[in-house]
Design an enzyme around this catalytic site. Structure first.
Site, PDB file in Angstrom:
ATOM      1  N   GLU A 435     -33.169  -0.718  12.516  1.00 28.05           N
ATOM      2  CA  GLU A 435     -32.630  -1.993  12.967  1.00 28.05           C
ATOM      3  C   GLU A 435     -31.100  -1.989  13.029  1.00 28.05           C
ATOM      4  O   GLU A 435     -30.511  -2.655  13.884  1.00 28.05           O
ATOM      5  CB  GLU A 435     -33.131  -3.121  12.067  1.00 28.05           C
ATOM      6  CG  GLU A 435     -34.574  -3.515  12.314  1.00 28.05           C
ATOM      7  CD  GLU A 435     -35.590  -2.520  11.747  1.00 28.05           C
ATOM      8  OE1 GLU A 435     -36.763  -2.529  12.183  1.00 28.05           O
ATOM      9  OE2 GLU A 435     -35.195  -1.736  10.855  1.00 28.05           O
ATOM     10  N   HIS A 503     -43.884 -10.098   7.157  1.00 25.08           N
ATOM     11  CA  HIS A 503     -43.989 -10.469   8.561  1.00 25.08           C
ATOM     12  C   HIS A 503     -43.873 -11.973   8.799  1.00 25.08           C
ATOM     13  O   HIS A 503     -43.775 -12.396   9.948  1.00 25.08           O
ATOM     14  CB  HIS A 503     -45.331  -9.991   9.141  1.00 25.08           C
ATOM     15  CG  HIS A 503     -45.568  -8.524   9.012  1.00 25.08           C
ATOM     16  ND1 HIS A 503     -46.122  -7.963   7.892  1.00 25.08           N
ATOM     17  CD2 HIS A 503     -45.307  -7.503   9.858  1.00 25.08           C
ATOM     18  CE1 HIS A 503     -46.209  -6.649   8.045  1.00 25.08           C
ATOM     19  NE2 HIS A 503     -45.714  -6.343   9.236  1.00 25.08           N
TER      20      HIS A 503
END
Length: 697
Positions: A435, A503
């Site tokens: 990321e 998540h």
């Protein structure tokens, strides 16, 4: 032989002098750098006119030689706090450089950033990308610039970009960072024109380079790394350094792939002026001074290029010039404190010099905030977002979409399904699982004039990229509006059929308070279209939050509002009207608030964006209703509801008939089991019960 003839004979190039290099210019720049370091240390720091001082002595000769090889106006380089010689070589204004070091107005930051953290838009020559105070944060934006060069050459047909390169400077300590490895992976897997220029002075402040990479030699340890040309040598020897630098630049410029050049250089001063270097032995320090490149530079050019007297004259001329620059910089006032809040976001009439499509003449198409659907068919949010991305890509060839699994798979939430087939791998592409690299690459691409749309698969996965997110948001402010990086960061999150700590997190408050970022959090397909299109056509970085529960929820489906539909940020929507209380929500909580308030005569406000947020709508409603309930999915402590509650208490206290209330998740991660999750997330029943109690207060 007369004196003039002797000087002429002395000026004849020796056989080991590379005549393609302007050695007089190199000497002038190196002497300038040395003089600045000396005067800062002996005069300006003691006088407290310079508060952060990082000497470049020992690093300077090789850096200036590198600057001499950057000749394409699309070349870009990003250094770090010891890279001033390189920037001087690129032609930064000496008064601006000194004024920035002395934290005066104007210059490269208007006194907002430390003076050794340069940026240099340099519209007529190679760019100095905004440096960072964080070690290793400079790497992945450079890979983004390099990828943008390839894109501009292939997709925009720019010949100059086809031979331009991107260069990143780092010390030996930086090779241990996430940013270095992220950038290295991007550059090698994509065969990008990146030069990794590693200055190895054997210490990261006081920590030996052997703690950063085994044996202290990153070039040796990367010998088997595929797709990377590796060069190494002595950065103190002008002849060897110039030869290696020219070879490295040539290799990258000819599109052979990335290259890593490690030059061993001495650090002839402490990490900073305050650093006593007590951790170094006397023998080590003596060896460093033996390797001082300045005497070696002098031996290299005297008498082949310059006579002894010419060298001495240059020293005197440089001293005079630097002192004059210091005097001029000292006369520059401190920036007006009233201006320090400017440039958090783009302001009309103050266009950045470099970065984003607006700086290259982009004018947004005509738009409307009135939805004009051509069909009554209702789209889910997934389809609406995809349709918006596709339309904007069709009319704007600078828009690129990327992230993990967004290519052939179409994204883990299917938002980009089929888009790679439609637009090609240059415009819709997968990335490595990093990321930091995804966001940093986007920042570099934005600097180069593209409109990057990176995707982070789930909100929690953005955490490794926090440094790049911070640097992206602050760049307009800390460079005094010289640079901006308008990217659109798509980020799904929140609960769905179940939850979990990895998540289902929202934690949107982290981005709502992130300097320089706008934050969209739509609850339905129509708003998603309008806010995403505003983001793609705008001139600021945006976090575009896609709530997982709303992506295919029947309530969130709406007719497509048209290709010209754009919603301004900071404008909420009144979902229902009433006179007894005000409910404020965003994302998935809007639907639940609407259901919970049915029949209770209340205002229900969908904020739609949190940065900025529609405080005017909320306050005017609360003044009328006298009661306020804020509902959000994020944790209660320091959630964004706290900011709303504080504002209401500050500005509408005398109009309240009851305490401002908040209903949120408890201060825990999202539970996985559906029963546990539903017990934690604000439900319709909980909202109605809280609202009823508020009405009865």
């Amino acid at each position: 032989m007369n004196t003039q003839a002797k000087l002429k004979q002395q000026a004849q190039p020796a056989s080991n002098i590379d005549t393609s290099i302007d050695w007089k210019s190199v000497v002038d720049t190196v002497l300038t750098s040395r003089t600045i370091d000396r005067l800062e240390e002996t005069e300006l720091v003691p006088a407290k006119k310079v508060l952060y001082q990082f000497s470049a002595r020992g690093h300077d000769v090789a850096q200036v030689l590198l600057s001499s090889q950057l000749t394409n106006p699309m070349d870009a380089v990003c250094g770090y706090y010891r890279s001033r010689p390189l920037l001087l070589g690129l032609g930064v204004d000496l008064v601006h450089a000194m004024g920035s070091a002395m934290a005066r107005s104007g210059g490269y930051s208007d006194g907002r950033d430390i003076g050794v953290v340069f940026n240099f838009p340099n519209q007529d020559g190679p760019k100095g990308l905004p440096m960072s105070g964080g070690v290793g944060a400079q790497y992945s934006p450079v890979s983004g610039w390099a990828q943008a060069l390839e894109y501009r050459a292939r997709q925009l047909g720019e010949d100059s970009s086809s031979t331009a390169i991107a260069v990143c400077l780092g010390g030996d300590g930086s090779v241990a960072t996430n940013g270095f490895w992220a950038s290295l992976t991007i550059a090698t897997t994509q065969k990008l024109p990146v030069l990794f220029y590693i200055e190895d002075n054997q210490y990261g402040i006081s920590v030996p380079s052997t703690f950063q990479t085994p044996g202290g030699d990153i070039s040796a340890n990367l010998a088997s790394f595929k797709g990377l040309n590796i060069l190494a040598g002595n950065g103190s020897d002008p002849e060897e350094a110039s030869s290696l630098i020219k070879e490295a630049v040539r290799y990258v410029r000819e599109r052979n792939g990335p290259c890593l050049l490690r030059l061993r250089v001495p650090r002839l001063q402490g990490h900073s002026f305050q650093d006593t270097q007590a951790y170094k032995s006397e023998e080590f320090v003596a060896d460093e001074w033996e390797r001082d490149p300045l005497p070696q530079l002098k031996s290299h050019v005297v008498p082949s290029v310059l006579s002894e007297s010419e060298w001495t004259d240059m020293e005197s001329e440089v001293e005079t010039r630097v002192r004059a620059a210091i005097e001029a910089a000292d006369a520059i006032p401190i920036a007006d404190p009233a201006t320090v809040t400017r440039d958090n976001f783009f302001e009309e009439g103050r266009l950045q010099v470099q970065g984003g499509q607006w700086a290259e003449g982009y004018v947004p198409p005509t738009s409307t905030d009135v939805p004009k659907p051509t069909s009554k068919s209702r789209l889910n949010m997934v389809t609406a977002i995809r349709a918006t991305l596709e339309h904007e890509m069709e009319i704007n060839n600078r828009v690129v979409v990327f992230g993990e699994d967004v290519g052939p798979k179409g994204g883990v939430h299917a938002v980009t399904l089929g888009m790679q087939d439609k637009f090609g791998e240059d415009r819709v592409f997968d990335t490595s699982l990093n990321e930091e690299g995804i966001i940093g690459r986007a920042v570099g691409m934005a600097y180069a004039g593209l409109v990057p749309v990176p995707e982070i698969q789930f909100r929690k996965y953005a955490d490794p990229a926090v440094e790049q997110i911070n640097d992206c948001g602050t760049v307009r402010w800390r460079t005094n509006n010289q640079f901006a990086a308008p990217i659109v960061l798509r980020m799904p999150g929140g609960f769905f059929k179940c939850g979990d700590p990895w998540h289902s997190q929202t934690n949107e408050v982290q981005f709502a308070k992130a300097t320089g970022w706008k934050l969209a959090f739509p609850s339905n397909a129509e708003d998603a279209v309008g806010l995403l299109r505003a983001s793609l056509r705008g001139n600021d970085p945006v976090v575009f939050f896609e709530h997982r529960a709303q992506l295919d929820d029947p309530w969130a489906r709406r007719p497509y509002p048209g290709d010209d539909f754009v919603l301004p940020f900071g404008r909420g929507k009144m979902i229902s009207r009433g006179d007894r209380a005000t409910l404020v929500a965003w994302g998935a909580m809007v639907q639940r608030c609407e259901e919970a308030a049915a029949g209770l005569d209340c205002d229900v406000i969908d904020l739609r964006t949190l940065s900025p947020w529609d405080d005017e709508m909320v306050l005017s409603s609360v003044v009328r209703t006298g009661r306020c309930l804020i509902v959000h999915e994020d944790n209660g402590t320091a959630g964004f509801g706290s900011e709303i509650a504080a504002r209401v208490a500050d500005e509408a206290f005398m109009d309240l008939d009851a305490p401002v209330k908040r209903l949120t998740m408890p201060d825990i991660p999202s539970p996985h089991n559906a029963v546990l999750m539903n017990a934690a997330v604000p439900s319709v029943d909980k909202i109605r019960a809280e609202l009823t109690a508020l009405l009865e207060f």
